[in-house]
Design a protein around this motif. Structure first.
Motif, short mmCIF file in Angstrom:
data_model
loop_
_atom_site.label_atom_id
_atom_site.label_comp_id
_atom_site.label_asym_id
_atom_site.label_seq_id
_atom_site.Cartn_x
_atom_site.Cartn_y
_atom_site.Cartn_z
N PHE A 93 0.83 -1.20 0.00
CA PHE A 93 0.00 0.00 0.00
C PHE A 93 0.87 1.25 0.00
O PHE A 93 2.05 1.20 0.31
CB PHE A 93 -0.95 0.01 1.20
CG PHE A 93 -0.24 0.07 2.52
CD1 PHE A 93 0.09 1.28 3.10
CD2 PHE A 93 0.11 -1.10 3.19
CE1 PHE A 93 0.75 1.32 4.32
CE2 PHE A 93 0.77 -1.06 4.40
CZ PHE A 93 1.09 0.16 4.97
N LYS A 94 0.24 2.33 -0.37
CA LYS A 94 0.86 3.65 -0.30
C LYS A 94 0.15 4.43 0.79
O LYS A 94 -1.06 4.27 1.00
CB LYS A 94 0.70 4.39 -1.64
CG LYS A 94 1.32 3.69 -2.82
CD LYS A 94 2.66 4.24 -3.08
CE LYS A 94 3.23 3.64 -4.37
NZ LYS A 94 4.58 4.03 -4.56
N VAL A 95 0.88 5.27 1.48
CA VAL A 95 0.28 6.15 2.49
C VAL A 95 -0.01 7.46 1.78
O VAL A 95 0.85 8.02 1.08
CB VAL A 95 1.22 6.36 3.69
CG1 VAL A 95 0.56 7.26 4.73
CG2 VAL A 95 1.60 5.02 4.29
N HIS A 96 -1.23 7.93 1.95
CA HIS A 96 -1.71 9.09 1.20
C HIS A 96 -2.26 10.13 2.19
O HIS A 96 -2.99 9.80 3.11
CB HIS A 96 -2.81 8.63 0.24
CG HIS A 96 -3.43 9.71 -0.55
ND1 HIS A 96 -2.85 10.22 -1.69
CD2 HIS A 96 -4.58 10.40 -0.37
CE1 HIS A 96 -3.62 11.16 -2.19
NE2 HIS A 96 -4.66 11.30 -1.41
N LEU A 97 -1.90 11.36 1.98
CA LEU A 97 -2.43 12.47 2.78
C LEU A 97 -3.87 12.74 2.31
O LEU A 97 -4.12 12.92 1.12
CB LEU A 97 -1.55 13.70 2.54
CG LEU A 97 -1.51 14.81 3.57
CD1 LEU A 97 -1.11 14.28 4.93
CD2 LEU A 97 -0.55 15.89 3.13
N THR A 98 -4.81 12.74 3.24
CA THR A 98 -6.21 13.01 2.89
C THR A 98 -6.40 14.52 2.67
O THR A 98 -5.50 15.32 2.94
CB THR A 98 -7.15 12.56 4.02
OG1 THR A 98 -6.86 13.34 5.19
CG2 THR A 98 -7.01 11.06 4.30
N ASN A 99 -7.60 14.89 2.22
CA ASN A 99 -7.91 16.31 2.08
C ASN A 99 -7.79 17.03 3.42
O ASN A 99 -7.24 18.13 3.49
CB ASN A 99 -9.31 16.51 1.49
CG ASN A 99 -9.38 16.15 0.03
OD1 ASN A 99 -8.36 16.13 -0.67
ND2 ASN A 99 -10.57 15.83 -0.45
N LEU A 100 -8.29 16.39 4.47
CA LEU A 100 -8.16 16.98 5.82
C LEU A 100 -6.69 17.10 6.19
O LEU A 100 -6.27 18.12 6.73
CB LEU A 100 -8.90 16.13 6.86
CG LEU A 100 -8.74 16.58 8.31
CD1 LEU A 100 -9.28 17.99 8.51
CD2 LEU A 100 -9.42 15.58 9.25
N GLY A 101 -5.92 16.07 5.90
CA GLY A 101 -4.48 16.10 6.19
C GLY A 101 -3.80 17.24 5.46
O GLY A 101 -2.97 17.96 6.05
N THR A 102 -4.13 17.43 4.21
CA THR A 102 -3.55 18.52 3.41
C THR A 102 -3.92 19.88 4.01
O THR A 102 -3.07 20.76 4.15
CB THR A 102 -4.03 18.43 1.95
OG1 THR A 102 -3.62 17.17 1.42
CG2 THR A 102 -3.45 19.55 1.11
N LYS A 103 -5.20 20.04 4.41
CA LYS A 103 -5.65 21.29 5.02
C LYS A 103 -4.90 21.56 6.33
O LYS A 103 -4.50 22.69 6.60
CB LYS A 103 -7.15 21.27 5.27
CG LYS A 103 -7.98 21.38 4.02
CD LYS A 103 -9.46 21.28 4.36
CE LYS A 103 -10.28 21.21 3.08
NZ LYS A 103 -11.68 20.91 3.33
N GLN A 104 -4.73 20.51 7.14
CA GLN A 104 -4.06 20.67 8.42
C GLN A 104 -2.58 21.02 8.23
O GLN A 104 -2.06 21.87 8.94
CB GLN A 104 -4.21 19.42 9.27
CG GLN A 104 -5.62 19.17 9.76
CD GLN A 104 -6.12 20.31 10.64
OE1 GLN A 104 -6.74 21.25 10.16
NE2 GLN A 104 -5.85 20.22 11.91
N VAL A 105 -1.92 20.37 7.30
CA VAL A 105 -0.50 20.68 7.05
C VAL A 105 -0.38 22.14 6.62
O VAL A 105 0.50 22.86 7.09
CB VAL A 105 0.11 19.73 6.00
CG1 VAL A 105 1.47 20.23 5.52
CG2 VAL A 105 0.24 18.32 6.57
#
Length: 151
Positions: A93-105
């Motif tokens: 699997f690949k680890v992917h930044l979610t939309n929420l993760g992107t907003k938080q970063v």
């Protein structure tokens, strides 16, 4: 150079790294970010290069696989990352930044930069260049040692 000095330098490196991490964690807590320094490290790396596999993240962050698995599990539960099945290999699997993760970063990055800069107060550009050179040399010395032991 005397062995005692090397021990002192190693202690200073370790002590400083711990202090930087503790300072950052206190600031994260004060800002109510609900993440750890290690979790931030994963998020920040995914924001630069999304869809990394666990081995790539382990190499970039210097985390061992069991520790990294726990961090990823926590980030997934928080909705900041997700695991996506690798299209060419369903076993990985690949680890992917979610939309929420992107907003938080994006929201956290300015404060994270401020936190990181605290450690560099009262240091010059020349100090930074010398420190980087020395740390890179130490790192490369140890990398060379690993190469010798793989035979």
């Amino acid at each position: 150079m005397a062995i005692e000095l090397f021990s002192t330098y190693s202690y200073l490196l370790d002590r400083t790294a711990r202090k930087v991490k503790q300072y950052a964690q206190r600031r994260f807590n004060a800002e109510n970010y609900d993440i750890t320094v290690d979790q931030w490290l994963i998020l920040k790396n995914l924001s630069s290069d999304n869809d990394l596999n666990q081995s790539q993240l382990a190499e970039i962050t210097g985390k061992d696989h069991p520790t990294l698995t726990r961090i990823i599990d926590l980030l997934c539960r928080k909705g900041l990352t997700e695991r996506k099945v690798h299209p060419a290999d369903r076993r990985s699997f690949k680890v992917h930044l979610t939309n929420l993760g992107t907003k938080q970063v994006t929201a956290w990055s300015p404060k994270m930069s401020e936190i990181r800069m605290k450690a560099w107060e009262n240091l010059t550009e020349e100090d930074y260049i010398n420190l980087k050179r020395i740390l890179d040399t130490i790192y490369n010395n140890l990398d060379q040692e690993n190469e010798y032991n793989t035979d």
